[in-house]
Design an enzyme around this catalytic site. Sequence first.
Site, mmCIF file in Angstrom:
data_model
loop_
_atom_site.group_PDB
_atom_site.id
_atom_site.type_symbol
_atom_site.label_atom_id
_atom_site.label_comp_id
_atom_site.label_asym_id
_atom_site.label_seq_id
_atom_site.Cartn_x
_atom_site.Cartn_y
_atom_site.Cartn_z
ATOM 1 N N ASP A 148 0.840 -1.209 0.000
ATOM 2 C CA ASP A 148 0.000 0.000 0.000
ATOM 3 C C ASP A 148 0.876 1.261 0.000
ATOM 4 O O ASP A 148 0.538 2.265 -0.631
ATOM 5 C CB ASP A 148 -0.942 -0.016 1.214
ATOM 6 C CG ASP A 148 -1.821 -1.257 1.229
ATOM 7 O OD1 ASP A 148 -2.096 -1.794 0.136
ATOM 8 O OD2 ASP A 148 -2.208 -1.707 2.327
ATOM 9 N N ARG A 151 2.153 1.892 -3.442
ATOM 10 C CA ARG A 151 1.084 2.481 -4.266
ATOM 11 C C ARG A 151 0.888 3.956 -3.905
ATOM 12 O O ARG A 151 0.614 4.794 -4.767
ATOM 13 C CB ARG A 151 -0.210 1.680 -4.068
ATOM 14 C CG ARG A 151 -0.122 0.321 -4.744
ATOM 15 C CD ARG A 151 -1.330 -0.558 -4.503
ATOM 16 N NE ARG A 151 -1.251 -1.756 -5.335
ATOM 17 C CZ ARG A 151 -1.920 -2.870 -5.111
ATOM 18 N NH1 ARG A 151 -2.736 -2.957 -4.067
ATOM 19 N NH2 ARG A 151 -1.793 -3.907 -5.918
ATOM 20 N N HIS A 175 -5.398 -3.612 5.843
ATOM 21 C CA HIS A 175 -5.164 -3.764 4.400
ATOM 22 C C HIS A 175 -6.511 -3.984 3.711
ATOM 23 O O HIS A 175 -6.847 -5.091 3.295
ATOM 24 C CB HIS A 175 -4.207 -4.936 4.166
ATOM 25 C CG HIS A 175 -3.914 -5.190 2.726
ATOM 26 N ND1 HIS A 175 -3.333 -4.259 1.899
ATOM 27 C CD2 HIS A 175 -4.133 -6.288 1.946
ATOM 28 C CE1 HIS A 175 -3.214 -4.764 0.688
ATOM 29 N NE2 HIS A 175 -3.696 -5.995 0.687
HETATM 30 N N1 LIG Z 1 -1.505 -8.951 1.168
HETATM 31 C C1 LIG Z 1 -1.436 -8.380 -0.028
HETATM 32 O O1 LIG Z 1 -0.979 -7.243 -0.168
HETATM 33 C C2 LIG Z 1 -1.913 -9.146 -1.237
HETATM 34 C C3 LIG Z 1 -1.675 -8.657 -2.537
HETATM 35 C C4 LIG Z 1 -2.117 -9.416 -3.637
HETATM 36 C C5 LIG Z 1 -2.800 -10.622 -3.433
HETATM 37 N N2 LIG Z 1 -3.024 -11.036 -2.155
HETATM 38 C C6 LIG Z 1 -3.704 -12.300 -1.883
HETATM 39 O O2 LIG Z 1 -2.797 -13.374 -2.132
HETATM 40 C C7 LIG Z 1 -3.530 -14.563 -2.437
HETATM 41 C C8 LIG Z 1 -2.967 -15.179 -3.706
HETATM 42 O O3 LIG Z 1 -3.239 -14.376 -4.823
HETATM 43 P P1 LIG Z 1 -2.807 -14.850 -6.297
HETATM 44 O O4 LIG Z 1 -3.171 -13.749 -7.211
HETATM 45 O O5 LIG Z 1 -1.425 -15.374 -6.269
HETATM 46 O O6 LIG Z 1 -3.824 -16.080 -6.514
HETATM 47 P P2 LIG Z 1 -3.628 -17.328 -7.508
HETATM 48 O O7 LIG Z 1 -4.961 -17.952 -7.669
HETATM 49 O O8 LIG Z 1 -2.887 -16.914 -8.723
HETATM 50 O O9 LIG Z 1 -2.673 -18.323 -6.679
HETATM 51 C C9 LIG Z 1 -3.071 -18.953 -5.510
HETATM 52 C C10 LIG Z 1 -2.433 -20.337 -5.493
HETATM 53 O O10 LIG Z 1 -2.702 -20.953 -4.221
HETATM 54 C C11 LIG Z 1 -2.811 -22.343 -4.493
HETATM 55 N N3 LIG Z 1 -3.470 -23.015 -3.361
HETATM 56 C C12 LIG Z 1 -4.777 -23.022 -3.036
HETATM 57 N N4 LIG Z 1 -4.974 -23.779 -1.931
HETATM 58 C C13 LIG Z 1 -3.773 -24.248 -1.552
HETATM 59 C C14 LIG Z 1 -3.314 -25.077 -0.491
HETATM 60 N N5 LIG Z 1 -4.158 -25.560 0.410
HETATM 61 N N6 LIG Z 1 -1.999 -25.352 -0.416
HETATM 62 C C15 LIG Z 1 -1.133 -24.874 -1.330
HETATM 63 N N7 LIG Z 1 -1.497 -24.082 -2.362
HETATM 64 C C16 LIG Z 1 -2.800 -23.779 -2.475
HETATM 65 C C17 LIG Z 1 -3.598 -22.423 -5.788
HETATM 66 O O11 LIG Z 1 -3.458 -23.688 -6.408
HETATM 67 C C18 LIG Z 1 -2.963 -21.271 -6.575
HETATM 68 O O12 LIG Z 1 -1.908 -21.728 -7.412
HETATM 69 C C19 LIG Z 1 -5.000 -14.113 -2.529
HETATM 70 O O13 LIG Z 1 -5.679 -14.402 -1.323
HETATM 71 C C20 LIG Z 1 -4.910 -12.618 -2.758
HETATM 72 O O14 LIG Z 1 -6.067 -11.953 -2.336
HETATM 73 C C21 LIG Z 1 -2.606 -10.325 -1.072
#
Ligand SMILES: NC(=O)c1ccc[n+]([C@@H]2O[C@H](COP(=O)([O-])OP(=O)(O)OC[C@H]3O[C@@H](n4cnc5c(N)ncnc54)[C@H](O)[C@@H]3O)[C@@H](O)[C@H]2O)c1
Length: 308
Positions: A148, A151, A175
């Site tokens: 954040d 950004r 967040h």
């Molecule tokens: N905190 C932040 O600033 C921030 C920023 C961006 C995204 N996020 C969050 O991060 C997470 C991931 O986002 P993304 O865009 O990479 O999603 P994505 O769908 O591209 O990747 C998520 C991965 O997790 C895997 N997965 C699901 N369950 C699992 C398990 N039990 N064990 C192992 N792997 C598992 C899936 O197979 C997938 O490959 C989301 O919850 C998103 O909201 C947080």
Amino acid sequence: MKVTVVGAGAVGASCAEYIAIKNFASEVVILDIKEGYAEGKAMDLMQCASLNGFDTKITGSTSDYSKTANSDICVITSGIPRKPGMTREELIGINAGIVKTVSSSLVAHSPNTIIIVVSNPMDTMTYLVHKTIDLPKNRIIGMGGALDSARFKYRLAEALEAPISDVDGMVIGGHSDKGMVPLTSHATRNSIKVSEFLSEERLNQVAADTKVGGATLTKLLGTSAWYAPGAAVSGLVQAIACDQKKIFPCSTLLDGEYGLSDLCIGVPVILGRNGIEQIVDVPLSNAEKAHMTESAEGVKKTNGLLEL
Ligand SMILES: NC(=O)c1ccc[n+]([C@@H]2O[C@H](COP(=O)([O-])OP(=O)(O)OC[C@H]3O[C@@H](n4cnc5c(N)ncnc54)[C@H](O)[C@@H]3O)[C@@H](O)[C@H]2O)c1
């Protein structure tokens, strides 16, 4: 230095790539539940090594946590991302179960690790990890504020028509679109307060654009962003691995700091080899204090949805 990244999706792979390119870790293990996915991402990234000049060894694993054993740092990115129009809070139903299982499996194999939580709703997922596993609070860190703040700096530089390297600023609080607290009163352009250059109205616009930074990208991309999230996580991992003592806003369990207790929320911390080495107290304006209190109420409301 061994780092595990759980989730080989958009954010996990981007994070592993930035860690490798920065060349400070000997080993990165990527783990995913999808058969072969982490192995594929690891192989693809390893084929960048000679091109990008790094020596970090990257391997993949389908749900085999023995491969993650004795990791110094574990990053949790597993879970679903939001789609356009969704809030981060709406992800709790699916992601809470995933984060619970993943954090337990990680500490079973790396009892002395430091965990960085990325999955959303991040502050609540960080709190859930505290309630699930037995690690000291300095070793459980939520990543949101670093992204954040990046950004915020992007929007400040745009408004100032200045290079981003000239700008400094921080976002604390939850967040979430409503919960973020951009500290406009502390933001500077080469040590001069940005209020010397920008009107109150323009600064309010910068803050508003920062708070919907994630939603703006989700609308454009159809899913949430990954480059800046991955870079932000790699910054935290590097600060810990290299004992940099850098300040980042991170979600941490508060016990009276900022007048708040029994929740994880973003505040400035010093990151070093022991994880969160100090929570830094920043004087807030009355408006920022009120915003922080409101933000904490929002995080606690989401925490209330957890089945603990
Ligand atoms: N905190 C932040 O600033 C921030 C920023 C961006 C995204 N996020 C969050 O991060 C997470 C991931 O986002 P993304 O865009 O990479 O999603 P994505 O769908 O591209 O990747 C998520 C991965 O997790 C895997 N997965 C699901 N369950 C699992 C398990 N039990 N064990 C192992 N792997 C598992 C899936 O197979 C997938 O490959 C989301 O919850 C998103 O909201 C947080």
